[in-house]
Motif scaffolding. Sequence first.
Motif, mmCIF file in Angstrom:
data_model
loop_
_atom_site.group_PDB
_atom_site.id
_atom_site.type_symbol
_atom_site.label_atom_id
_atom_site.label_comp_id
_atom_site.label_asym_id
_atom_site.label_seq_id
_atom_site.Cartn_x
_atom_site.Cartn_y
_atom_site.Cartn_z
ATOM 1 N N ASP A 142 50.385 37.094 39.641
ATOM 2 C CA ASP A 142 49.556 36.061 40.261
ATOM 3 C C ASP A 142 49.083 35.007 39.265
ATOM 4 N N ALA A 160 42.947 46.099 33.718
ATOM 5 C CA ALA A 160 41.920 46.828 34.468
ATOM 6 C C ALA A 160 42.390 47.143 35.897
ATOM 7 N N GLN A 161 43.378 46.410 36.380
ATOM 8 C CA GLN A 161 43.885 46.617 37.740
ATOM 9 C C GLN A 161 45.019 47.639 37.798
ATOM 10 N N LEU A 162 45.492 48.104 36.630
ATOM 11 C CA LEU A 162 46.619 49.035 36.581
ATOM 12 C C LEU A 162 46.146 50.472 36.390
ATOM 13 N N GLY A 202 49.950 39.018 34.610
ATOM 14 C CA GLY A 202 50.066 39.386 36.021
ATOM 15 C C GLY A 202 50.886 38.370 36.784
ATOM 16 N N TRP A 229 42.179 37.783 29.167
ATOM 17 C CA TRP A 229 42.958 37.689 30.399
ATOM 18 C C TRP A 229 43.829 38.938 30.559
ATOM 19 N N GLU A 280 41.838 41.918 31.600
ATOM 20 C CA GLU A 280 41.462 41.859 33.012
ATOM 21 C C GLU A 280 42.618 42.310 33.895
ATOM 22 N N VAL A 281 43.833 41.926 33.546
ATOM 23 C CA VAL A 281 45.017 42.360 34.293
ATOM 24 C C VAL A 281 45.175 43.871 34.148
#
Length: 107
Positions: free
Chosen positions: A53, A102-104, A51, A96, A99-100
């Motif tokens: 960020d 999961a936001q897409l 990601g 990691w 987790e990234v």
Amino acid sequence: MAYDEVLAERIKERLEPEGVTAKKMFGGITFLLQGNALANLYEEGLMVRVGADGMEEALSRPGSRQLVFRGKEQAGWVVLAEETLDDDVLEEWLRWAMEVMAQLPPK
């Protein structure tokens, strides 16, 4: 396609139970979740999605470098040196990336 088959199996063992599929593409093997790439293993190492960020933190870790594709830095992706990927470190990077992901939204 030149990539480390043993590392590919280690990654599959960790990701397949999470619904991740592996597909040969981009000169290596790409790991996909709901149509989105979260990692790619190829001759230069393992690239993982961290990601935009997460770039600063990711690049501060041993064995990571910015992914450069066709002369352009790719935001949100790093390439990892395979020699740094013991089981714990590999697990951390893959967690990691999940987790990234999961936001897409799915593709």
